[in-house]
Design a protein around this motif. Structure first.
Motif, PDB file in Angstrom:
ATOM      1  N   UNK A  48       0.869  -1.169   0.000  1.00 22.00           N
ATOM      2  CA  UNK A  48       0.000   0.000   0.000  1.00 22.00           C
ATOM      3  C   UNK A  48       0.905   1.218   0.000  1.00 22.00           C
ATOM      4  N   UNK A  49       0.841   1.959  -1.095  1.00 24.16           N
ATOM      5  CA  UNK A  49       1.724   3.132  -1.253  1.00 24.16           C
ATOM      6  C   UNK A  49       3.195   2.761  -1.032  1.00 24.16           C
ATOM      7  N   UNK A  51       4.522   0.442   0.662  1.00 22.54           N
ATOM      8  CA  UNK A  51       4.879  -0.062   1.990  1.00 22.54           C
ATOM      9  C   UNK A  51       4.196  -1.407   2.199  1.00 22.54           C
ATOM     10  N   UNK A  52       4.957  -2.378   2.725  1.00 28.21           N
ATOM     11  CA  UNK A  52       4.411  -3.718   2.960  1.00 28.21           C
ATOM     12  C   UNK A  52       3.579  -3.719   4.229  1.00 28.21           C
ATOM     13  N   UNK A  53       2.313  -4.089   4.085  1.00 27.35           N
ATOM     14  CA  UNK A  53       1.379  -4.107   5.199  1.00 27.35           C
ATOM     15  C   UNK A  53       1.003  -5.551   5.529  1.00 27.35           C
ATOM     16  N   UNK A  54       0.925  -5.858   6.830  1.00 32.72           N
ATOM     17  CA  UNK A  54       0.617  -7.220   7.270  1.00 32.72           C
ATOM     18  C   UNK A  54      -0.401  -7.162   8.405  1.00 32.72           C
ATOM     19  N   UNK A  55      -1.092  -8.274   8.670  1.00 34.90           N
ATOM     20  CA  UNK A  55      -2.039  -8.304   9.792  1.00 34.90           C
ATOM     21  C   UNK A  55      -1.363  -7.970  11.118  1.00 34.90           C
ATOM     22  N   UNK A  56      -1.993  -7.085  11.845  1.00 39.34           N
ATOM     23  CA  UNK A  56      -1.397  -6.516  13.046  1.00 39.34           C
ATOM     24  C   UNK A  56      -1.064  -7.555  14.123  1.00 39.34           C
ATOM     25  N   UNK A 104       5.094   6.696   6.904  1.00 40.27           N
ATOM     26  CA  UNK A 104       4.663   7.059   5.551  1.00 40.27           C
ATOM     27  C   UNK A 104       3.229   6.609   5.295  1.00 40.27           C
ATOM     28  N   UNK A 105       2.887   5.437   5.834  1.00 42.83           N
ATOM     29  CA  UNK A 105       1.551   4.866   5.654  1.00 42.83           C
ATOM     30  C   UNK A 105       1.019   4.463   7.028  1.00 42.83           C
ATOM     31  N   UNK A 106      -0.177   4.876   7.406  1.00 42.85           N
ATOM     32  CA  UNK A 106      -0.697   4.564   8.740  1.00 42.85           C
ATOM     33  C   UNK A 106      -1.295   3.164   8.792  1.00 42.85           C
ATOM     34  N   UNK A 107      -1.479   2.616   9.987  1.00 44.05           N
ATOM     35  CA  UNK A 107      -2.269   1.393  10.130  1.00 44.05           C
ATOM     36  C   UNK A 107      -3.664   1.643   9.568  1.00 44.05           C
ATOM     37  N   UNK A 108      -4.255   0.610   8.983  1.00 40.71           N
ATOM     38  CA  UNK A 108      -5.569   0.819   8.374  1.00 40.71           C
ATOM     39  C   UNK A 108      -6.361  -0.476   8.302  1.00 40.71           C
ATOM     40  N   UNK A 109      -7.662  -0.323   8.179  1.00 43.51           N
ATOM     41  CA  UNK A 109      -8.561  -1.466   8.056  1.00 43.51           C
ATOM     42  C   UNK A 109      -8.734  -1.808   6.584  1.00 43.51           C
ATOM     43  N   UNK A 116      -0.828  -3.332   9.394  1.00 48.25           N
ATOM     44  CA  UNK A 116       0.178  -2.388   9.881  1.00 48.25           C
ATOM     45  C   UNK A 116       1.433  -2.509   9.029  1.00 48.25           C
ATOM     46  N   UNK A 117       2.220  -1.444   8.936  1.00 47.03           N
ATOM     47  CA  UNK A 117       3.461  -1.511   8.156  1.00 47.03           C
ATOM     48  C   UNK A 117       4.491  -2.384   8.859  1.00 47.03           C
TER      49      UNK A 117
END
Length: 357
Positions: A48-49, A51-56, A104-109, A116-117
């Motif tokens: 996302x933008x 940045x690698x996002x994974x389950x918190x 750069x990218x916030x935690x998000x649903x 989370x990043x």
């Protein structure tokens, strides 16, 4: 004779079948390795933008943190030891022990899951994070994880009872091919990839040794044995070859897990020594004492990150039941440094002395 000629042809084919050292990855798939082990998420990691996002919850708990979720404020609080991390959905500012850090990218649903990043989470817990662009892999190394804990060993032993001489010849040939030729050659040829995997991706490194080196040596040696054996082998396809390879490797205990285990020693912050504890077969082999020479009891693969070099050491059986500390360099040159005791402790200590010179 006809069967022999066919095996000779297939021998050439099998010698060409060398397992590729390149890893294949699905395009776009992102992997996350924590101390060498791949993390499995119920929701796949995603970009996302950039940045690698994974389950918190999965990433925090995998790294040893406890997690609390405050639904009213949509706030995550993770605690590990004396580290407290606070994150809030759609808020780029996180707090680590009260200190504010802007992401750069916030935690998000995403699809009702909190992502989370991964870099921010790992670094907030004092871990090192690297990105392997070739394999789309996030590599996390915990500061509280010792390299000694990653590599496991099983003390292999081999039963030579009932050996009619064939087993001895196969084991002697396989050990010499693996120890003296194939392993050092493949290590130096693939050193750039292996420098990283030795420390950060140990499972990948062990797979390389087992599959790319030992198994290739074993397969080629068995096919040579079949080609020269008086026993007739009916072969009509490549599948038949591998069927016989499996049968003979089972019969004569030629598998990697039966012949060596793996240990590791962190010599310093920059020096990592991977030890292959080879099965002690010299007293069991039905060959002459001269033919037992050069078979190693220990192999040391040293990565020095400060010098960015890999070194290859062996503890080889010599004459009169003595063992010599040796090395093989990138050019294939063989060096002998002297006789030492046949123990892991002496092997490691003498490698340290060589590095100090």
């Amino acid at each position: 004779m006809r069967g022999k000629r066919f095996i000779s042809i297939l021998l050439t084919l099998v010698m060409v079948i060398v397992v590729s050292t390149a890893m294949c990855f699905a395009e776009g798939e992102i992997k996350v390795l924590l101390d060498g082990e791949e993390l499995v998420f119920d929701v796949a990691p995603q970009l996302i933008n950039d940045r690698t996002m994974v389950p918190m919850r999965k990433i925090f708990e995998a790294m040893g943190a406890s997690v609390e979720w405050e639904d009213n404020t949509q706030t995550v609080t993770a605690v590990k030891g004396d580290i407290i991390v606070v994150m809030q959905i759609d808020n780029k500012v996180i707090k680590v022990n009260g200190k504010e850090i802007t992401l750069d990218v916030p935690p998000q649903l995403v699809s009702s899951r909190t992502l989370v990043p991964v870099r921010a989470v790992a670094e907030s817990l004092d871990a090192q994070v690297d990105w392997d662009e070739v394999s789309n892999t996030v590599i996390i190394t915990s500061t509280d994880k010792n390299i000694e804990d990653i590599y496991k060993h099983t003390n292999p032993t081999i039963d030579f009872s009932g050996d009619d001489g064939i087993m001895s010849e196969l084991h002697r040939g396989l050990r010499l091919l693996f120890e003296q030729e194939a392993l050092p050659k493949m290590l130096f040829e693939n050193s750039e990839k292996l420098k990283v995997s030795i420390v950060e991706q140990p499972e990948e490194f062990l797979t390389f040794v087992d599959n790319e080196v030992w198994s290739v040596c074993m397969n080629n040696l068995i096919v040579r044995y079949m080609a020269n054996s008086e026993e007739e082998y009916v072969i009509s396809s490549e599948d038949d070859i591998y069927k016989y390879i499996n049968e003979l490797s089972d019969k004569y205990h030629l598998h990697a897990y039966e012949n060596y285990d793996v240990d590791a020693v962190k010599l310093s912050d920059n020096q990592y020594l991977i030890l292959l504890n080879m099965a002690d077969i010299s007293d069991s082999l039905k060959v002459s004492d001269l033919d037992k020479m050069l078979i190693s009891s220990y192999i040391g693969i040293l990565y020095d990150s400060s010098a960015d070099c890999i070194y290859y050491y062996l503890l080889e059986k010599s004459i009169d039941d003595r063992y010599a500390l040796c090395s093989i360099n990138e050019s294939g040159e063989h060096f002998t440094y002297g006789f030492i005791n046949n123990t892991k402790k002496d092997f490691v200590e003498n490698i340290k002395l060589l590095l100090e010179d």
